[in-house]
Design an enzyme around this catalytic site. Structure first.
Site, PDB file in Angstrom:
ATOM      1  N   SER A  31       2.095  -9.522  -0.831  1.00 22.17           N
ATOM      2  CA  SER A  31       1.756  -8.125  -0.701  1.00 22.17           C
ATOM      3  C   SER A  31       2.220  -7.516   0.807  1.00 22.17           C
ATOM      4  CB  SER A  31       0.323  -8.133  -1.088  1.00 22.17           C
ATOM      5  OG  SER A  31      -0.447  -9.231  -0.031  1.00 22.17           O
ATOM      6  N   GLU A  53     -10.526   6.192   2.296  1.00 24.41           N
ATOM      7  CA  GLU A  53     -11.543   5.159   2.809  1.00 24.41           C
ATOM      8  C   GLU A  53     -10.415   4.006   3.350  1.00 24.41           C
ATOM      9  OE1 GLU A  53     -10.643   4.965  -0.175  1.00 24.41           O
ATOM     10  OE2 GLU A  53      -9.735   2.634  -0.577  1.00 24.41           O
ATOM     11  N   LYS A 104       0.780  -1.162  -0.171  1.00 26.60           N
ATOM     12  CA  LYS A 104       0.119  -0.018   0.021  1.00 26.60           C
ATOM     13  C   LYS A 104       0.821   1.297  -0.129  1.00 26.60           C
ATOM     14  CE  LYS A 104      -4.294  -1.680   1.303  1.00 26.60           C
ATOM     15  NZ  LYS A 104      -4.056  -2.967   1.573  1.00 26.60           N
TER      16      LYS A 104
HETATM   17  C1  LIG Z   1      -5.234  -4.362   1.031  1.00 29.38           C
HETATM   18  C2  LIG Z   1      -4.160  -5.534   0.992  1.00 29.38           C
HETATM   19  C3  LIG Z   1      -4.475  -6.380  -0.077  1.00 29.38           C
HETATM   20  C4  LIG Z   1      -5.744  -6.115  -0.974  1.00 29.38           C
HETATM   21  O1  LIG Z   1      -5.466  -5.171  -1.927  1.00 29.38           O
HETATM   22  P1  LIG Z   1      -5.123  -5.290  -3.521  1.00 29.38           P
HETATM   23  O2  LIG Z   1      -5.596  -3.901  -4.023  1.00 29.38           O
HETATM   24  O3  LIG Z   1      -5.978  -6.199  -4.081  1.00 29.38           O
HETATM   25  O4  LIG Z   1      -3.585  -5.568  -3.532  1.00 29.38           O
HETATM   26  C5  LIG Z   1      -3.902  -7.428  -0.214  1.00 29.38           C
HETATM   27  N1  LIG Z   1      -2.801  -7.692   0.687  1.00 29.38           N
HETATM   28  C6  LIG Z   1      -2.413  -6.834   1.636  1.00 29.38           C
HETATM   29  C7  LIG Z   1      -1.146  -7.320   2.565  1.00 29.38           C
HETATM   30  C8  LIG Z   1      -3.194  -5.826   1.755  1.00 29.38           C
HETATM   31  O5  LIG Z   1      -2.849  -5.089   2.859  1.00 29.38           O
END
Ligand SMILES: *Cc1c(COP(=O)(O)O)cnc(C)c1O
Length: 408
Positions: free
Chosen positions: A376, A108, A86
């Site tokens: 992620s 948001e 993010k």
């Molecule tokens: C917010 C989040 C996601 C989901 O968001 P995408 O826009 O689909 O990437 C995935 N993994 C983590 C660790 C997140 O914080």
């Protein structure tokens, strides 16, 4: 004619008249930044000094030995500042806010991760910051609310509708309409009206650019497949972006929740429950009923629990550019557990969805094939959910004791 960001009919910008000029301004500043080579340099300099970029590409040797198939690599977005991909998006948008000479940001948030990232960016750049969060999520995600407030943001609990993420998005749009001159809305994923899907994917493409270079340097060849979890689709778009012109199979993994047959999931693309519609300013696959009312979604991973999905990924589904699968809550906990034991890394519950599908497919692949999984985010943020999922009695006793201390 200004480009409204259609992907084979998905996407677009279905806006109230009053927001059109603000979106035009954003499209313009984004186009300028994209055409200005100094901007990408400024962005990557910022990310390499304030976050941990380039993030490492870790060879998961023990998992590779365990599955006896493809060589498994993990792209480490968990090592970003604030613990997830993010940061890539919010810091990029922060630089655009400076260019627009605005002084306030709003966002948001559902699980709170995007709220914490935005509050962090606002503190760093000296912007005023308001975060909209459904009242239900405020109650569920207290630790993140705590951090947003400590970082100087104002957190507004949204009491409209079902008091979750989609209601927070509506409220943020309402704020924006009244404060367009000073305020930028930092949308958290590759969804919403144009230019957000394209712009957020562009900032996140830093993941794929790095990963492609790293794997070629290390292995001298491309991966066969790349896996990423799909909530709104921004981390998936980020890593996929590096391989769009390559013969690499792109695999997006959605939240299968309690199983696709249960109806309790958040799979818009790979279940038969998703259908095409227009909501929140864009056209994509939504989990909605026949009247266009949004359905309740479920996932063990709060960050994947959303009714819509990136219009770019909806197009990838239609054209076959990417394949979409689902992972259930139960499979996710197992994959997470195995990854922690074998590699000593803790994927977020969201990220672990990508691991599930990769682990199912790796054993069937040849030993000289390579796969990359996008991690992620980091999982230690999920301690409350994970401790419950693992049914850890000592954690439960610890929480009860803490509560007793407060009551004493
Ligand atoms: C917010 C989040 C996601 C989901 O968001 P995408 O826009 O689909 O990437 C995935 N993994 C983590 C660790 C997140 O914080």
């Amino acid at each position: 004619m200004i480009d409204r960001g259609y992907y084979n009919g998905f996407g677009g910008a279905y806006l109230p008249e009053i927001l059109v000029a603000t979106f035009d301004e954003l499209v313009e500043v984004y186009q300028q930044a994209k055409n200005d080579p100094n901007f990408w340099k400024e962005y990557t300099d910022l990310m390499s000094t304030y976050s941990c970029r380039p993030t490492p590409l870790t060879f998961a040797g023990n998992l590779t030995d365990h599955f006896k198939g493809a060589r498994i690599y993990i792209k480490r977005e968990d090592l970003n500042h604030t613990g997830a991909h993010k940061a890539n998006n919010v810091m990029g948008q922060g630089l655009l806010v400076k260019r627009m000479k605005k002084t306030r940001v709003i966002a948001e948030t559902g699980a709170g991760q995007h709220g914490v990232a935005t509050a962090t960016m606002a503190a760093k750049f000296g912007f005023e910051c308001t975060i909209y969060m459904g009242e239900v999520d405020v109650e569920r995600q207290r630790p993140n609310v705590f951090w947003m407030e400590r970082l100087g943001a104002k957190v507004v609990p949204v009491t409209e509708g079902s008091r979750i993420l989609k209601d927070a998005i509506n409220e943020a749009f309402r704020d924006w309409v009244s404060n367009m001159d000073t305020t930028h809305y930092v949308l958290g994923t590759a969804c919403g009206p144009h230019p957000f899907p394209e712009m957020v994917s562009w900032f996140q493409s830093i993941i794929g650019k790095e990963a492609r270079k790293q794997i070629l340097e290390r292995e001298g060849k491309l991966p066969s497949r790349v896996y990423a979890c799909v909530g709104g689709g921004s981390n998936a778009m980020g890593i996929f972006s590096g391989f769009l012109d390559d013969p690499v199979e792109l695999v997006g993994v959605e939240a299968g929740g309690k199983g696709l047959a249960s109806g309790q999931h958040a799979s818009r693309l790979c279940s038969s429950d998703g259908s095409i519609g227009v909501a929140q300013g864009y056209k994509t696959y939504f989990l909605q009923n026949d009247d266009g009312q949004m359905k309740e979604t479920h996932s063990i991973a709060a960050g994947l629990d959303y009714v819509g999905v990136s219009p770019i990924l909806s197009n990838f589904k239609e054209t076959g550019k990417a394949r979409f699968e689902a992972a259930t809550d139960k499979e996710v906990v197992e994959a997470m557990s195995l990854t922690m034991h074998k590699e000593g890394v803790i994927p977020a519950l969201e990220s672990a969805h990508g691991f599930v599908t990769a682990f199912k497919e790796a054993p069937e692949m040849k030993k000289d094939e390579i796969i990359i999984i996008n991690q992620s985010g980091r999982g230690d943020k999920d301690i409350f959910t994970i401790a419950d999922a693992f049914n850890d009695p000592e954690w439960r006793d610890f929480i009860i004791k803490k509560a007793e201390e407060y009551n004493a």
